[in-house]
Motif scaffolding. Structure first.
Motif, PDB file in Angstrom:
ATOM      1  N   ASN A 104      12.724  42.746  17.924  1.00 23.78           N
ATOM      2  CA  ASN A 104      14.082  42.926  18.411  1.00 23.78           C
ATOM      3  C   ASN A 104      15.054  43.143  17.257  1.00 23.78           C
ATOM      4  O   ASN A 104      14.841  42.692  16.141  1.00 23.78           O
ATOM      5  CB  ASN A 104      14.534  41.694  19.196  1.00 23.78           C
ATOM      6  N   ASP A 105      16.151  43.832  17.541  1.00 25.59           N
ATOM      7  CA  ASP A 105      17.216  44.010  16.565  1.00 25.59           C
ATOM      8  C   ASP A 105      18.063  42.742  16.567  1.00 25.59           C
ATOM      9  O   ASP A 105      18.786  42.467  17.514  1.00 25.59           O
ATOM     10  CB  ASP A 105      18.052  45.231  16.928  1.00 25.59           C
ATOM     11  N   THR A 106      17.989  41.938  15.512  1.00 23.30           N
ATOM     12  CA  THR A 106      18.654  40.638  15.491  1.00 23.30           C
ATOM     13  C   THR A 106      20.158  40.731  15.251  1.00 23.30           C
ATOM     14  O   THR A 106      20.842  39.726  15.359  1.00 23.30           O
ATOM     15  CB  THR A 106      18.039  39.729  14.409  1.00 23.30           C
ATOM     16  N   THR A 107      20.699  41.916  14.970  1.00 20.02           N
ATOM     17  CA  THR A 107      22.133  42.029  14.759  1.00 20.02           C
ATOM     18  C   THR A 107      22.901  41.902  16.073  1.00 20.02           C
ATOM     19  O   THR A 107      24.052  41.502  16.069  1.00 20.02           O
ATOM     20  CB  THR A 107      22.492  43.366  14.093  1.00 20.02           C
ATOM     21  N   GLN A 108      22.280  42.200  17.208  1.00 19.89           N
ATOM     22  CA  GLN A 108      22.950  42.123  18.497  1.00 19.89           C
ATOM     23  C   GLN A 108      22.677  40.808  19.222  1.00 19.89           C
ATOM     24  O   GLN A 108      23.227  40.568  20.284  1.00 19.89           O
ATOM     25  CB  GLN A 108      22.507  43.285  19.383  1.00 19.89           C
ATOM     26  N   LEU A 109      21.843  39.957  18.669  1.00 21.56           N
ATOM     27  CA  LEU A 109      21.495  38.693  19.297  1.00 21.56           C
ATOM     28  C   LEU A 109      22.502  37.614  18.925  1.00 21.56           C
ATOM     29  O   LEU A 109      23.026  37.609  17.809  1.00 21.56           O
ATOM     30  CB  LEU A 109      20.094  38.260  18.866  1.00 21.56           C
ATOM     31  N   PRO A 110      22.784  36.671  19.840  1.00 22.84           N
ATOM     32  CA  PRO A 110      23.711  35.586  19.495  1.00 22.84           C
ATOM     33  C   PRO A 110      23.087  34.675  18.435  1.00 22.84           C
ATOM     34  O   PRO A 110      21.864  34.519  18.392  1.00 22.84           O
ATOM     35  CB  PRO A 110      23.898  34.842  20.819  1.00 22.84           C
ATOM     36  N   PRO A 111      23.894  34.092  17.566  1.00 23.52           N
ATOM     37  CA  PRO A 111      23.334  33.208  16.537  1.00 23.52           C
ATOM     38  C   PRO A 111      22.713  31.969  17.169  1.00 23.52           C
ATOM     39  O   PRO A 111      23.219  31.449  18.168  1.00 23.52           O
ATOM     40  CB  PRO A 111      24.541  32.851  15.679  1.00 23.52           C
ATOM     41  N   LEU A 112      21.617  31.516  16.599  1.00 25.73           N
ATOM     42  CA  LEU A 112      20.953  30.321  17.122  1.00 25.73           C
ATOM     43  C   LEU A 112      21.753  29.081  16.731  1.00 25.73           C
ATOM     44  O   LEU A 112      22.159  28.935  15.583  1.00 25.73           O
ATOM     45  CB  LEU A 112      19.534  30.223  16.567  1.00 25.73           C
ATOM     46  N   PRO A 113      21.987  28.180  17.680  1.00 20.58           N
ATOM     47  CA  PRO A 113      22.763  26.971  17.370  1.00 20.58           C
ATOM     48  C   PRO A 113      21.946  25.969  16.554  1.00 20.58           C
ATOM     49  O   PRO A 113      20.723  26.053  16.478  1.00 20.58           O
ATOM     50  CB  PRO A 113      23.091  26.410  18.754  1.00 20.58           C
ATOM     51  N   ASP A 114      22.641  25.000  15.972  1.00 12.45           N
ATOM     52  CA  ASP A 114      21.987  23.953  15.205  1.00 12.45           C
ATOM     53  C   ASP A 114      21.147  23.055  16.115  1.00 12.45           C
ATOM     54  O   ASP A 114      20.098  22.572  15.719  1.00 12.45           O
ATOM     55  CB  ASP A 114      23.045  23.111  14.482  1.00 12.45           C
ATOM     56  N   ARG A 115      21.608  22.858  17.339  1.00 14.83           N
ATOM     57  CA  ARG A 115      20.884  22.015  18.299  1.00 14.83           C
ATOM     58  C   ARG A 115      20.804  22.756  19.624  1.00 14.83           C
ATOM     59  O   ARG A 115      21.793  23.304  20.096  1.00 14.83           O
ATOM     60  CB  ARG A 115      21.615  20.690  18.472  1.00 14.83           C
ATOM     61  N   LEU A 116      19.608  22.758  20.231  1.00 17.15           N
ATOM     62  CA  LEU A 116      19.389  23.502  21.466  1.00 17.15           C
ATOM     63  C   LEU A 116      18.407  22.754  22.346  1.00 17.15           C
ATOM     64  O   LEU A 116      17.441  22.178  21.853  1.00 17.15           O
ATOM     65  CB  LEU A 116      18.843  24.896  21.142  1.00 17.15           C
ATOM     66  N   SER A 117      18.667  22.769  23.658  1.00 16.66           N
ATOM     67  CA  SER A 117      17.804  22.103  24.628  1.00 16.66           C
ATOM     68  C   SER A 117      17.443  23.080  25.735  1.00 16.66           C
ATOM     69  O   SER A 117      18.247  23.925  26.109  1.00 16.66           O
ATOM     70  CB  SER A 117      18.529  20.899  25.229  1.00 16.66           C
ATOM     71  N   ILE A 118      16.224  22.940  26.288  1.00 11.52           N
ATOM     72  CA  ILE A 118      15.823  23.792  27.399  1.00 11.52           C
ATOM     73  C   ILE A 118      16.287  23.230  28.735  1.00 11.52           C
ATOM     74  O   ILE A 118      16.243  23.925  29.743  1.00 11.52           O
ATOM     75  CB  ILE A 118      14.298  24.017  27.433  1.00 11.52           C
ATOM     76  N   ASP A 119      16.753  21.979  28.756  1.00 15.88           N
ATOM     77  CA  ASP A 119      17.209  21.330  29.987  1.00 15.88           C
ATOM     78  C   ASP A 119      18.601  21.843  30.363  1.00 15.88           C
ATOM     79  O   ASP A 119      19.549  21.648  29.611  1.00 15.88           O
ATOM     80  CB  ASP A 119      17.248  19.817  29.788  1.00 15.88           C
ATOM     81  N   PRO A 120      18.746  22.489  31.525  1.00 15.64           N
ATOM     82  CA  PRO A 120      20.059  23.043  31.903  1.00 15.64           C
ATOM     83  C   PRO A 120      21.142  21.983  32.108  1.00 15.64           C
ATOM     84  O   PRO A 120      22.324  22.288  32.069  1.00 15.64           O
ATOM     85  CB  PRO A 120      19.798  23.793  33.209  1.00 15.64           C
ATOM     86  N   ARG A 121      20.770  20.728  32.299  1.00 15.95           N
ATOM     87  CA  ARG A 121      21.755  19.652  32.474  1.00 15.95           C
ATOM     88  C   ARG A 121      22.320  19.159  31.144  1.00 15.95           C
ATOM     89  O   ARG A 121      23.320  18.456  31.117  1.00 15.95           O
ATOM     90  CB  ARG A 121      21.125  18.475  33.215  1.00 15.95           C
TER      91      ARG A 121
END
Length: 82
Positions: free
Chosen positions: A2-19
């Motif tokens: 993928n072209d990483t220039t169009q992707l949002p920056p990855l956050p310092d902390r991320l969870s897969i739980d939608p809550r």
């Protein structure tokens, strides 16, 4: 790849739980990978790069709400787009 220039920056902390307040739905529209202690992990539920930990399911154990019990592993964490 993928072209990483169009992707949002990855956050310092991320969870897969939608809550969770650390869940960012826009990130999960793309394929991301987590490298923990220089090995790729596919079972990560949550990570924090600055604090150096990941949370993974502890076997088949469930909490009282039916969600997997998580354990925290400490080490070097890297997040990237695949």
């Amino acid at each position: 790849m993928n072209d990483t220039t169009q992707l949002p920056p990855l956050p310092d902390r991320l969870s897969i739980d939608p809550r969770s307040k650390f869940h960012v739905a826009a990130i999960f529209e793309h394929d991301i990978g987590i490298r923990f202690n220089d090995k790729e992990r596919l079972d990560v539920d949550e990570y924090c790069i600055s604090e150096g930990w990941i949370k993974v399911a502890a076997g088949r154990s469930l909490d009282r709400h039916g969600r997997p019990m998580l354990i925290k592993l400490k080490g070097k964490v890297e997040a990237y787009y695949r």
